[in-house]
Design a protein around this motif. Sequence first.
Motif, PDB file in Angstrom:
ATOM      1  N   THR A 111       0.902  -1.112   0.255  1.00 10.92           N
ATOM      2  CA  THR A 111      -0.125   0.286  -0.304  1.00 10.92           C
ATOM      3  C   THR A 111       0.899   1.361   0.255  1.00 10.92           C
ATOM      4  N   LYS A 112       1.770   0.712   0.913  1.00 13.62           N
ATOM      5  CA  LYS A 112       2.963   2.140   0.954  1.00 13.62           C
ATOM      6  C   LYS A 112       2.841   2.981  -0.367  1.00 13.62           C
ATOM      7  N   VAL A 113       4.004   1.728  -0.732  1.00 17.18           N
ATOM      8  CA  VAL A 113       4.818   1.096  -2.706  1.00 17.18           C
ATOM      9  C   VAL A 113       3.157   1.915  -3.721  1.00 17.18           C
ATOM     10  N   SER A 114       2.443   1.690  -2.962  1.00 19.49           N
ATOM     11  CA  SER A 114       1.754   2.344  -4.171  1.00 19.49           C
ATOM     12  C   SER A 114       1.250   3.369  -4.192  1.00 19.49           C
ATOM     13  N   GLU A 115       0.869   4.225  -3.247  1.00 19.92           N
ATOM     14  CA  GLU A 115       0.897   5.522  -2.667  1.00 19.92           C
ATOM     15  C   GLU A 115       1.606   5.917  -3.645  1.00 19.92           C
ATOM     16  N   GLU A 116       3.238   6.001  -2.885  1.00 18.66           N
ATOM     17  CA  GLU A 116       4.363   6.428  -3.912  1.00 18.66           C
ATOM     18  C   GLU A 116       4.863   6.235  -5.124  1.00 18.66           C
ATOM     19  N   ALA A 201      18.823   1.737 -14.594  1.00 16.47           N
ATOM     20  CA  ALA A 201      17.949   2.912 -14.629  1.00 16.47           C
ATOM     21  C   ALA A 201      16.228   2.870 -13.720  1.00 16.47           C
ATOM     22  N   TYR A 202      16.130   1.574 -12.908  1.00 11.20           N
ATOM     23  CA  TYR A 202      15.052   2.291 -12.456  1.00 11.20           C
ATOM     24  C   TYR A 202      14.728   1.392 -10.671  1.00 11.20           C
ATOM     25  N   ALA A 203      15.526   0.491 -10.120  1.00 12.33           N
ATOM     26  CA  ALA A 203      16.229   0.379  -8.981  1.00 12.33           C
ATOM     27  C   ALA A 203      16.183   1.150  -7.940  1.00 12.33           C
ATOM     28  N   VAL A 204      15.489   1.441  -6.789  1.00 13.25           N
ATOM     29  CA  VAL A 204      15.607   2.162  -5.946  1.00 13.25           C
ATOM     30  C   VAL A 204      15.246   1.727  -4.356  1.00 13.25           C
ATOM     31  N   ASP A 205      16.200   2.378  -4.038  1.00 10.59           N
ATOM     32  CA  ASP A 205      16.451   2.441  -2.146  1.00 10.59           C
ATOM     33  C   ASP A 205      14.819   2.781  -0.797  1.00 10.59           C
ATOM     34  N   GLY A 206      13.983   0.745  -1.011  1.00 15.87           N
ATOM     35  CA  GLY A 206      13.128   1.701  -0.464  1.00 15.87           C
ATOM     36  C   GLY A 206      12.380   1.708   0.777  1.00 15.87           C
ATOM     37  N   ASP A 207      13.680   1.362   1.407  1.00 15.48           N
ATOM     38  CA  ASP A 207      13.664   1.868   3.103  1.00 15.48           C
ATOM     39  C   ASP A 207      14.727   2.410   3.272  1.00 15.48           C
ATOM     40  N   ASP A 209      17.626   2.885   2.678  1.00 16.80           N
ATOM     41  CA  ASP A 209      18.878   2.080   3.809  1.00 16.80           C
ATOM     42  C   ASP A 209      20.476   3.119   3.328  1.00 16.80           C
ATOM     43  N   GLY A 210      20.288   2.951   2.358  1.00 16.31           N
ATOM     44  CA  GLY A 210      21.470   3.338   1.153  1.00 16.31           C
ATOM     45  C   GLY A 210      22.189   2.492   0.160  1.00 16.31           C
ATOM     46  N   LYS A 211      20.666   1.371   0.013  1.00 22.01           N
ATOM     47  CA  LYS A 211      20.960   0.113  -1.029  1.00 22.01           C
ATOM     48  C   LYS A 211      19.907   0.052  -1.472  1.00 22.01           C
ATOM     49  N   LYS A 212      20.221  -0.348  -2.808  1.00 19.61           N
ATOM     50  CA  LYS A 212      19.238  -0.883  -3.864  1.00 19.61           C
ATOM     51  C   LYS A 212      20.044  -2.501  -3.794  1.00 19.61           C
ATOM     52  N   ASP A 213      18.904  -2.999  -2.639  1.00 17.29           N
ATOM     53  CA  ASP A 213      18.846  -4.247  -2.672  1.00 17.29           C
ATOM     54  C   ASP A 213      17.790  -5.069  -3.164  1.00 17.29           C
ATOM     55  N   ILE A 214      17.493  -5.770  -4.297  1.00 18.73           N
ATOM     56  CA  ILE A 214      16.255  -6.318  -4.648  1.00 18.73           C
ATOM     57  C   ILE A 214      16.357  -8.163  -4.640  1.00 18.73           C
ATOM     58  N   TRP A 215      17.862  -8.339  -4.025  1.00 21.12           N
ATOM     59  CA  TRP A 215      17.853  -9.649  -4.453  1.00 21.12           C
ATOM     60  C   TRP A 215      16.299  -9.788  -2.955  1.00 21.12           C
ATOM     61  N   THR A 216      16.842  -9.838  -1.542  1.00 21.34           N
ATOM     62  CA  THR A 216      16.470 -10.053  -0.343  1.00 21.34           C
ATOM     63  C   THR A 216      16.099  -8.817   0.494  1.00 21.34           C
ATOM     64  N   ASN A 217      16.014  -7.424  -0.330  1.00 18.54           N
ATOM     65  CA  ASN A 217      15.038  -6.357   0.689  1.00 18.54           C
ATOM     66  C   ASN A 217      13.569  -6.526   0.349  1.00 18.54           C
ATOM     67  N   GLN A 218      12.567  -6.100   0.892  1.00 19.04           N
ATOM     68  CA  GLN A 218      11.223  -7.111   0.227  1.00 19.04           C
ATOM     69  C   GLN A 218      11.189  -4.745  -0.184  1.00 19.04           C
ATOM     70  N   ALA A 219      11.186  -4.675   0.319  1.00 14.77           N
ATOM     71  CA  ALA A 219      10.361  -3.020   0.279  1.00 14.77           C
ATOM     72  C   ALA A 219      11.531  -2.647  -1.530  1.00 14.77           C
ATOM     73  N   VAL A 221      12.939  -4.436  -3.660  1.00 14.32           N
ATOM     74  CA  VAL A 221      11.824  -4.983  -4.336  1.00 14.32           C
ATOM     75  C   VAL A 221      10.945  -4.586  -4.900  1.00 14.32           C
ATOM     76  N   PHE A 222       9.616  -4.420  -4.209  1.00 13.14           N
ATOM     77  CA  PHE A 222       8.146  -4.003  -4.670  1.00 13.14           C
ATOM     78  C   PHE A 222       8.452  -2.188  -5.326  1.00 13.14           C
ATOM     79  N   ALA A 223       9.738  -1.233  -4.387  1.00 14.68           N
ATOM     80  CA  ALA A 223       9.115  -0.223  -5.415  1.00 14.68           C
ATOM     81  C   ALA A 223      10.280  -0.249  -6.378  1.00 14.68           C
ATOM     82  N   SER A 224      11.075  -0.670  -7.053  1.00 14.78           N
ATOM     83  CA  SER A 224      11.722  -1.200  -7.937  1.00 14.78           C
ATOM     84  C   SER A 224      11.300  -1.426  -9.091  1.00 14.78           C
ATOM     85  N   MET A 225      10.211  -2.684  -8.565  1.00 16.15           N
ATOM     86  CA  MET A 225       8.916  -2.259  -9.689  1.00 16.15           C
ATOM     87  C   MET A 225       8.202  -1.890  -9.880  1.00 16.15           C
ATOM     88  N   ALA A 226       7.490  -0.730  -8.943  1.00 23.53           N
ATOM     89  CA  ALA A 226       6.661   0.437  -9.227  1.00 23.53           C
ATOM     90  C   ALA A 226       7.470   0.841  -9.679  1.00 23.53           C
TER      91      ALA A 226
END
Length: 348
Positions: A111-116, A201-207, A209-219, A221-226
């Motif tokens: 929901t947070k990612v969707s709103e952003e 081009a698209y990965a973002v730091d969703g939480d 923490d200074g890293k864009k971790d699309i392997w293990t960080n769900q925030a 992963v979802f933010a980068s997809m969106a």
Amino acid sequence: MKKITYISLAMFALLTASNPVLAATGKKVLTDEGFAQYVSLLKEEALTLGYDRALVDSSFSKVKFHKRAVKADRSQPEKVETLDTYLPKRVPNWKVKKARTLYKEHYDLLTKVSEEYHVQPRFIVALWGLETNFGKIMGNYNVISALTTLAYEGRREAFFKKQLFAALTILDEGHISIEKMKGSWAGAMGQNQFMPTSFLAYAVDGDGDGKKDIWTNQADVFASMANYLQKEGWSDELTWGRQVKLPEGFDTSLAIPKNTGSRKNWLKAWAKTEKSLAEWQALGVRRSDGTNLPTVDIKAALVFPDDENGRVYLAYNNYKSLMHWNLSYYFVSSVGHLSDRIKFPPVK
């Protein structure tokens, strides 16, 4: 981000001199010796692009030639089925059930990612499920090894070298370690299977923490997809499309041609063929149950994933965003079909 260039003529001359078969026939013979020489050239090129020697040495320290990656790239399966047979396999009932369960589990974050980013959560969950079975199947290839192998193979050298240097940039920025940078045989990475250039081009730091971790960080992963979908024109005021029925004798030339050859040509065909829903209604197009199309002022294009005898869809603007993600009618249909089956948001 470092500038990406191609192998120099001097380097190519060195490689051909050390590979007589390549020099004589123009066809590369793949050998362990040739691969080792190619890696040496890549490392030197990386240094000329400004990458740190320690980074280059560590990134290539355990690089391997993967024959399986070459075989997979050369023998991707021909399409031998229709969407009617494909969808039940790609979107089985167990996957729908799991998607709904995980939607509930990650409700607050989604929901947070969707709103952003203004992307409906059901599409994020659908992409997640179809790309990696909700993060369970991400590939176990060392990304540097996979990309180096496919660059060395040579058929799409420029593309895979571009991906390789993008992967070095990701490592240089500290988002992931070389040991944990795993992906598919083609170098697609993480729970959303981004190629390295897509990551940049698209990965973002969703939480934060200074890293864009699309392997293990769900925030992340979802933010980068969106973020990907939003940057490619997504609107949360629209769905992806709808299956429709055509009247007898319908002029099928009004649809986007099936084989346009490239994303650029496909978008040109879209622009030439899209019409308002009112115009499609006037031409006799109806919902799949035979009722009238929605009376809303939006445009859509007509697509045949198979041919005019198979399923027919009116594709809305969000369809284009999904086709940018993967230029495949079957992939987009799968995402749309799964998202429709988890359409109604679960109650917390």
